[in-house]
Design a protein around this motif. Structure first.
Motif, mmCIF file in Angstrom:
data_model
loop_
_atom_site.group_PDB
_atom_site.id
_atom_site.type_symbol
_atom_site.label_atom_id
_atom_site.label_comp_id
_atom_site.label_asym_id
_atom_site.label_seq_id
_atom_site.Cartn_x
_atom_site.Cartn_y
_atom_site.Cartn_z
ATOM 1 N N GLY A 113 41.857 37.170 34.450
ATOM 2 C CA GLY A 113 43.319 37.014 34.514
ATOM 3 C C GLY A 113 43.836 37.272 35.923
ATOM 4 N N LYS A 114 43.288 38.308 36.586
ATOM 5 C CA LYS A 114 43.727 38.616 37.950
ATOM 6 C C LYS A 114 43.327 37.496 38.911
ATOM 7 N N ALA A 115 42.168 36.894 38.691
ATOM 8 C CA ALA A 115 41.729 35.758 39.531
ATOM 9 C C ALA A 115 42.713 34.597 39.367
ATOM 10 N N ALA A 116 43.122 34.347 38.122
ATOM 11 C CA ALA A 116 44.069 33.256 37.848
ATOM 12 C C ALA A 116 45.431 33.566 38.476
ATOM 13 N N GLN A 117 45.798 34.841 38.479
ATOM 14 C CA GLN A 117 47.079 35.265 39.069
ATOM 15 C C GLN A 117 47.096 34.964 40.582
#
Ligand SMILES: NC(=O)c1ccc[n+]([C@@H]2O[C@H](COP(=O)([O-])OP(=O)(O)OC[C@H]3O[C@@H](n4cnc5c(N)ncnc54)[C@H](OP(=O)(O)O)[C@@H]3O)[C@@H](O)[C@H]2O)c1
Length: 259
Positions: A113-117
């Motif tokens: 999720g943080k990578a996508a953010q």
């Protein structure tokens, strides 16, 4: 300077807000409780009007990749578009060191999720406006992990080789990035003073508080997480509070509360 903190009621966001107010900044504390929903996209335009800087310190509690990706991608896109629309000069997103590395995030849905953010922010905002503030794990994470995976007197904690920092130190480093304004560095990495396993942080904390009785390390995060993939090679800031110092600070706070 007018600074909007999205996620201002959170562990990091609230500390950042207090620090910036003490430095003389005008701070808008944004969260759902103050009428700003970054996932729905409501209240952002009003909150960002006239802002010099926006900090995204949002989080949600999930281990599921699908949920984390949906939340962080949607909120990042909404915040980045609203900030661009409002002409905000500096946007800072709080992330996690190396969360975007597929070897690191393969078995950690939250990190995906943080990578996508990060990717969603980079899609909308240029490096002259965007700063990715990437922190290592916090000592406080050990406590959170013990709370979420406990079975009677036993708590399970993922084995993670890291260089943990105290959230209060991370807030100071983040405040410094806000105060400095948009610089030529698109990513700022923060690390704690010593390298250790998060399981050892949990064990030290359990020994201090007496609960849980046993802490068990579990190898759930994959090889890279167990062997240093979360540790930055050349951090921009190394914080000073050690595990011993953090534990002592907790004890002092506890004694103060009990007086
Ligand atoms: N824990 C660690 O070890 C660690 C390490 C490195 C980086 N980080 C990063 O640090 C950041 C902050 O984490 P934290 O632990 O301080 O977070 P937290 O305490 O869980 O706080 C989350 C904040 O997000 C707000 N929020 C959630 N959903 C929202 C929505 N739809 N719209 C608006 N606000 C919303 C919450 O307020 P409301 O519920 O009132 O809306 C709250 O203010 C995260 O990006 C995390 O990935 C954490």
């Amino acid at each position: 300077m007018k600074v909007v903190i999205v996620g201002a009621s959170g562990a990091l966001g609230s500390r950042l807000a207090d620090l910036l107010v003490a430095r003389g900044d005008e701070v808008v504390r944004a969260s759902r409780a103050t009428g700003v929903d970054a996932y729905a996209g409501t209240g952002l335009a009003e909150a960002f009007a006239g802002a010099d800087a926006v900090v995204d310190s949002l989080s949600l509690q999930t281990l599921k990749a699908e949920e984390a990706i949906d939340f962080f991608e949607s909120t990042a896109t909404n915040i980045a578009r609203a900030a661009a629309q409002a002409g905000v000069a500096h946007v800072i997103v709080v992330s996690i060191v190396n969360a975007g590395d597929p070897a690191v995030n393969a078995k950690f849905g939250y990190y995906q999720g943080k990578a996508a953010q990060e990717a969603a922010y980079r899609k909308v905002l240029g490096p002259d406006i965007l700063t990715v503030f990437a922190s290592v794990q916090w000592f406080e994470l050990a406590e959170q992990m013990m709370g979420s995976m406990s079975f009677g007197p036993v708590a399970a904690v993922p084995r993670m080789q890291c260089a943990p920092a105290a959230v209060s130190d991370v807030a100071v480093a983040l405040a410094d990035v806000v105060t400095a304004g948009p610089q030529d560095k698109a990513t700022v990495e923060i690390a704690g003073p010593d390298r250790m396993d998060l399981v050892d942080v949990a064990k030290a904390l359990a020994a201090q508080t007496g609960t849980p009785r046993w802490v068990v390390g579990v190898p759930v995060g994959g090889r890279a997480i167990r062997h240093g993939g979360l540790v930055p090679a050349a951090p921009d800031v190394v914080t000073t509070t050690t595990l011993g110092g953090w534990l002592a600070g907790r004890e002092r706070a506890q004694v103060g509360e009990n007086r």
